[in-house]
Structure formats: structure tokens, C-alpha cells
Motif scaffolding. Sequence first.
Motif, PDB file in Angstrom:
ATOM      1  N   PRO A  40     -32.429  25.527  11.237  1.00 54.68           N
ATOM      2  CA  PRO A  40     -30.973  25.423  11.112  1.00 54.68           C
ATOM      3  C   PRO A  40     -30.533  24.151  10.391  1.00 54.68           C
ATOM      4  CG  PRO A  40     -31.558  26.204  13.295  1.00 54.68           C
ATOM      5  CD  PRO A  40     -32.835  25.787  12.632  1.00 54.68           C
ATOM      6  N   ALA A  41     -31.235  23.015  10.618  1.00 50.19           N
ATOM      7  CA  ALA A  41     -30.838  21.767   9.962  1.00 50.19           C
ATOM      8  C   ALA A  41     -30.979  21.881   8.444  1.00 50.19           C
ATOM      9  CB  ALA A  41     -31.688  20.609  10.484  1.00 50.19           C
ATOM     10  N   ARG A  42     -32.050  22.524   7.989  1.00 44.21           N
ATOM     11  CA  ARG A  42     -32.228  22.676   6.539  1.00 44.21           C
ATOM     12  C   ARG A  42     -31.109  23.520   5.939  1.00 44.21           C
ATOM     13  NH1 ARG A  42     -38.374  24.576   7.439  1.00 44.21           N
ATOM     14  NH2 ARG A  42     -38.964  22.801   8.754  1.00 44.21           N
ATOM     15  N   GLN A  43     -30.786  24.616   6.604  1.00 43.55           N
ATOM     16  CA  GLN A  43     -29.758  25.512   6.076  1.00 43.55           C
ATOM     17  C   GLN A  43     -28.373  24.873   6.147  1.00 43.55           C
ATOM     18  OE1 GLN A  43     -30.545  28.428   4.581  1.00 43.55           O
ATOM     19  NE2 GLN A  43     -32.680  27.864   4.963  1.00 43.55           N
ATOM     20  N   LEU A  44     -28.073  24.235   7.286  1.00 40.63           N
ATOM     21  CA  LEU A  44     -26.735  23.653   7.431  1.00 40.63           C
ATOM     22  C   LEU A  44     -26.578  22.410   6.560  1.00 40.63           C
ATOM     23  CD1 LEU A  44     -24.128  24.197   8.992  1.00 40.63           C
ATOM     24  CD2 LEU A  44     -24.901  22.584  10.738  1.00 40.63           C
ATOM     25  N   ALA A  90     -23.637  21.837   3.963  1.00 45.10           N
ATOM     26  CA  ALA A  90     -22.799  20.636   3.915  1.00 45.10           C
ATOM     27  C   ALA A  90     -22.732  20.070   2.496  1.00 45.10           C
ATOM     28  CB  ALA A  90     -23.349  19.589   4.885  1.00 45.10           C
ATOM     29  N   SER A  91     -23.870  20.099   1.806  1.00 44.41           N
ATOM     30  CA  SER A  91     -23.878  19.606   0.429  1.00 44.41           C
ATOM     31  C   SER A  91     -22.992  20.470  -0.465  1.00 44.41           C
ATOM     32  CB  SER A  91     -25.313  19.580  -0.103  1.00 44.41           C
ATOM     33  OG  SER A  91     -26.105  18.678   0.652  1.00 44.41           O
ATOM     34  N   LEU A 137     -32.310  35.332   7.813  1.00 46.41           N
ATOM     35  CA  LEU A 137     -31.307  34.266   7.863  1.00 46.41           C
ATOM     36  C   LEU A 137     -29.924  34.795   7.509  1.00 46.41           C
ATOM     37  CD1 LEU A 137     -33.330  31.373   6.183  1.00 46.41           C
ATOM     38  CD2 LEU A 137     -32.574  31.453   8.567  1.00 46.41           C
ATOM     39  N   GLU A 138     -29.870  35.656   6.499  1.00 46.93           N
ATOM     40  CA  GLU A 138     -28.574  36.236   6.108  1.00 46.93           C
ATOM     41  C   GLU A 138     -28.017  37.116   7.226  1.00 46.93           C
ATOM     42  OE1 GLU A 138     -29.387  38.306   2.528  1.00 46.93           O
ATOM     43  OE2 GLU A 138     -29.827  36.487   1.363  1.00 46.93           O
ATOM     44  N   SER A 143     -28.050  31.586   6.860  1.00 48.77           N
ATOM     45  CA  SER A 143     -28.432  31.094   5.535  1.00 48.77           C
ATOM     46  C   SER A 143     -27.397  30.074   5.082  1.00 48.77           C
ATOM     47  CB  SER A 143     -28.491  32.250   4.542  1.00 48.77           C
ATOM     48  OG  SER A 143     -27.202  32.799   4.343  1.00 48.77           O
ATOM     49  N   ALA A 144     -27.795  29.210   4.159  1.00 46.89           N
ATOM     50  CA  ALA A 144     -26.868  28.185   3.671  1.00 46.89           C
ATOM     51  C   ALA A 144     -25.589  28.793   3.094  1.00 46.89           C
ATOM     52  CB  ALA A 144     -27.565  27.295   2.650  1.00 46.89           C
ATOM     53  N   PRO A 145     -25.663  29.851   2.252  1.00 44.03           N
ATOM     54  CA  PRO A 145     -24.418  30.440   1.750  1.00 44.03           C
ATOM     55  C   PRO A 145     -23.545  31.020   2.874  1.00 44.03           C
ATOM     56  CG  PRO A 145     -26.279  31.094   0.384  1.00 44.03           C
ATOM     57  CD  PRO A 145     -26.851  30.429   1.590  1.00 44.03           C
ATOM     58  N   ALA A 146     -24.175  31.660   3.868  1.00 41.93           N
ATOM     59  CA  ALA A 146     -23.389  32.234   4.957  1.00 41.93           C
ATOM     60  C   ALA A 146     -22.726  31.135   5.783  1.00 41.93           C
ATOM     61  CB  ALA A 146     -24.282  33.101   5.842  1.00 41.93           C
ATOM     62  N   LEU A 147     -23.440  30.061   6.021  1.00 44.91           N
ATOM     63  CA  LEU A 147     -22.856  28.953   6.776  1.00 44.91           C
ATOM     64  C   LEU A 147     -21.731  28.285   5.992  1.00 44.91           C
ATOM     65  CD1 LEU A 147     -26.160  27.408   8.179  1.00 44.91           C
ATOM     66  CD2 LEU A 147     -24.352  28.478   9.541  1.00 44.91           C
TER      67      LEU A 147
END
Length: 716
Positions: free
Chosen positions: A595-599, A603-604, A693-694, A699-703
Amino acid sequence: MTTALSTTDPRPAQAGAGLPDWGRAAAEARAAVPDEAVDAYWRALNYLSAAQLYLADNPRLARPLRHEDLKAAPRGHWGVCPPVNYLLAHLGPLTAHRPDDSELLVLHGAGHAGPSALAHAYLNQNLPQAGSDAWTLADLRALVASFPDAQRFGSEITPLIPGIRHTGGQLGPALAIAQGMALDAPHRLVVPLIGDGELETGATAAAWLARRALAGSGEHGAVLPVVLANGLRMGGPSLLVGLTGEEIGAYFTGLGYLPLVADGSDLPDFRRLLGEAFTMLRPLGEAGPQPVVVLTMPKGHTGPEHVAGRQIAGTPAVHKTPLASPLEDDAEFAALADWLASYRPAELLTAQGRPADLVRQALPGPALKPPVAQPAVRLGTGPQRSRADVSAVLRARAEHPGFRLFSPDEIASNRLRLDLDGSTPDWAVEILNEEICHAWLQGYTETGRDALLATYEAFAPVNTSLLVQHLKHRNLRYAAGHANLPSVNYLITSLGWRNTYTHQNPGLASAMLELEDPSVHVYTPADATRAAAVLAAMLASRDRVNFLITDKHGGVSFPPGPFRDELSRGAAIWSHLSFGPGRPDLVLASAGDIPARQLADAASALRRTRAATTIRYLHINDLTVLGPAGTWPAALTRQAFTELFGDNCPVLLAVPTFPGAVRALLAARGEAERFHVVGYRDPGRPASNDRLLEHADLSAPALSARATRLIEENRR
């Protein structure tokens, strides 16, 4: 009657090189203590077990039994007590004559033998009832009349009773726990008393073979299993009773044991059989047949055979109170009077409540040497160790004595490099059985040593029931004043986020959080170097049940600056991923490395697309800090919680577990409404890692998309 059943007769004079000479000790005990004393001790244990079920007064039958001597409602379990008492009576002299610097531990697998354990503690002066240091008639009356004392001891085998090291209601793992106690302890002999009903459990069935996995793993003590083959489970015949003598022999010899079978009817012969078993003992893990004693004494032996034409012996009626209503039923009252009198208690207990001289000859004597805890090995836990990895922490801990790693055939798969040449050292043991690994860990830590169980996330939930029972056991130990035990430590890796559909189940963390047990900690560090420091802290802790969730594949390493606060407070703000002035419009919070990698990526992305927004990012290292302070000792204070999460902005929280357990923590704090928790969600079918993740909106885009919606909704 006794019988040695074997296809061969491999009986060396002393099988176990390196062990204390238990065979010689048994011979000395037989010479020093007459058979009559062992018989008297057995009768005393049986009498006190039965008296606890029925008597409110007249504890030594100094006068004929009267109705007013009885309890209004007899309660407790009788059936398993006589065979347990038989073994305790025979082990008493051996304990008193054990070799120098040796230790003999008895492990009660039969949880219903509470009256037996209390009787044993009383006769051995470990159970002062009236506040005195010596036996008195008041003590004896209190023992009998107060049973079952739910507030003090209860009615079953628990560590609230002095001398008990295993909660017997934890059905099945007694043999494996005994093996864990004997590991790395050549001076120790552990005798687990295993009910034949327990033989039907998977944990016991696997433990017979499990000792083979310990070959070449160090210098160990011995385990002498005793099977109480009384023929009955609680509600009917056990499966073992359906085997012929030849089949019993074939069963145990096939597993690598030499069964010594006796029915207990010939006491001198049984003492000789035990002496033979002690002579044949081998260190745990050594090749060759190990002795196992099979006692076929009927359940409830020495109790009433029948009453008013109703059969009692050999039926499920002996499991609890064989005579259910002696106050109302004259035939039962007469049978009870005869039953209790058959032990001749006036010969066994003096008018002062002391065991008679004949009984005292067979008592164990001085208390067993208590388990000596290994000194805690302190490994650095701050940022200065942040370049180590989990494997390096384990290797460093293994340089000191009193440490074991147990894993269900997954050390290499979990990418643990325990020896620099890639081999598996003798302090690490694999067996493809989660329950056995836990039982070994339990036995090892209960005797004062540190241990770690490393396993796949998806298979760890197999041990949920064992862990629940172990937590209950530990809570009772603490209640009895026996704290300062090594922590129970689990390394949960091979996470479902990177695994096949059948290997996705983060349910153990959820189950442990739902218990609301204050000793539980669920650690979710953000990267591999943080995981190493957390593991070092876990191994140095005491009286905790720790779960470390970390991805075996490693990945991004985050700046170490905030980690001191993550470790000490359980959560910390990450300034490098936070941006914007003033109060936050949104808080992003991660728990766990994936989760930290995706979030962090989300954030970036938000920094690029929502530069005018104020975002606060933080990471949670211990999920229990989210719960209320009244339940969780590590919980964030109200002030600290507000400093981290604000007081009126939405919070997007990404976790590696099922989200429901985390929502429950927040709800108990009264903070559920503004928190939006995302975590594992079953995809219903095989899916790629990215697709999973999706599907879980992790996933990063979903978050990033979810965060954008929350910001916009909060501004309306």
C-alpha cells in the motif's frame, strides 16, 4: 498386564547418548519407594478428584457420609482423572530421584482433568487454600468444597493451577508443544499425557512424524508420549478402541515408535515398564525407535460400575459426574458412599489434612526446577540498523543461544537467507504443517526461549484457533503471576497481492485484531529495512503476540527520517510526500509496504495535478495504534491522533489486510465516518497482480482518483 509391541526389539541399555540417565533414575526410584506408596498416592489422587465433584464437607470421610455433606449440584469431569492420576503417581518417585541438573515436565493434553491437577497440587503443597504454608484440615475442606472455583482455578486444566504449563482445552497440540519444550534442552524430559480422542486430531496425528524433521537440528532433550487409551471420547467410543493390539503395534511402529502397552492392573509390572521406557529414551530428533506408553486403563476406572441396574462403567456417563443426583436418588447416594469409601481416605489423609506417611513417600519432593528464561538479546531497533534486512536480523539473533525459526517448508520461498552460503542452519526447522510449527513455537517460548514462525500470508490463518487458545493460556498465566515470557512472533510474507488466487487470504491479522487482546501487535512497515528493525524489536520484546506483515520481494526504500516515530509511536508523518500550507484538505495514510508504494505514487501524482491542495501523508507501522486507548496499550492519544489525521478532513487509508478489521478499530475510537479504508478484496477468480490492485481500488491510479473525489466532495 503389560506388553511390548514391536516387529523388532531394539532395546539398548541406554539409547540416548547425551541425555541424563533417566533409566538409572527410574531404577533408583523403584528401589527407594515401595509399590504400596505409589498405590496409596494413586488412591489419594483418585479420592480427592472424586471428592471435589461431590463433597461440601466431611472431606476425609471421618464419619459415614450424610446427605448434608454433599453439594447441591455435582459438577466437573471424572472419567479422565484415574488414568492421569495413575501416571502422576508413578512419575512422583522418578521426579524426586531425577538426575542432577535435570528437569521433568508433565504436559496435560486432557483438559478435563482439572480435579486431578488440583489434587496433585494440594498433595504436593503447591496449593495453599487457607493462606498457610502447611497442610491443614481447613485447606483440605477448602479444596473439596470450593470446586469448581470459577474465580480462582476453574474446573479444567489451566495455568491458574500451580505447575500447569499447557491449557488442556487446546485440544490436539500437546505432543508437538512437548517437542518444542525439549528442543535445545538436553537436560529436560517432557511427558505429554495424550487422550485417545486427541489422537483423532490433525495436530496430534502430524506430531508423531514431526520429530523426524528435527534430525540434525541440535542437541535436544527427550519426549516420552503417554497415550491414555481409555476407549471413550466425550460422547462415545474413540477410534483407537476399535484397533486390535496388533493394529496398535503396527500403527506406532510404522511411525517410528516402540509401543509399550499396559492396562494398569499390575502396578509393579507397570513400574518396570516405565523403567524400560526411560532406558530407551532418545534425544528428540535422533534416529531410531522412540518409546511410547499406551495405558489402556478404562475411562473412569475405580468409579461405580453400575447403579440400580444401570450400567455406568464403559459408557459416556463416566465422562463427567457418573452419579448425577445422589441427593435425590437413594441408590446413587449409597453408590457414592461406597465409591468414596473404597479409597480408604482415612488411611491416606491425617486428621490434620496432611497426606499420610505412605503417600508422602511417593510425592515428587522439592518442586521442579522452574524454566529458566534466556536473557533477552537486544538488537538495535532504531534507524541506525535500517540498512539490515530481515535475514540479517535473524542471523544476528541466532548467534546467541535460545532462538529457533520454524517454517512450513517456505524458508527459501520466503527469500530468507539464513546462512551466507545459502544452506539451512540447524536453528531453523521446516515441516509442511502450520499447526506443528506453532506448537513447537509455543513449547519453546513457554520454556523461556525466543522463536519466530515464518509463513505464507494465505496459510497463516490455519493457526487462528491455536493462537486464540494460546492467547487465553497466556492471559491465565499472567493472571497467575507468571509474566515476562518471550513474545510469540509471526513473520507473514509471500503476500496475496503478489500471489495466485488460492494464495490470497490476509485473514489472520483480521482475526487477531478482532480479539481486542492488548498483547497483540500487527506491524505493517513501509519497506524492507523498516521491516528488519521491526523484527529486531519483536524478538527483543516480552509478553506480546507480534505479527509482521512484509512483502518478500522488497522494493522501494523510503527516507528513514520518520522511522523513529513510526517505531516508537506506531505512526508518523512523511514530510517528503506531504505538501501545501495550513490544515490538510486530505490525509493520505498507508499501512504496509505494498500500500505504501501505491499510495506514495498516488501522492506524487496529486502533487502534480492538485498543487493548490494541502495533502498530509503519514504511514502506520502498527495497526493497533488506530484503536481506542482503553483496549490497545499502543493506541495513539487523542492529541496525537488529531495531530496526525486532523479533526475534520477526509482520510484515505490504504492497508494490506481486509479493510473491515481496520474500520472496526476506527469505529471503536468513534472515527469511522471520515475514514475511507481500502484493502484486500477477493477478486472471485484468478487475476494478475496489477488487476488485483485495481479490483481492490489499491492501484496508484485508483487511489489518486479516489483522493481527488474526496477532496472535491469535502469542498462542497
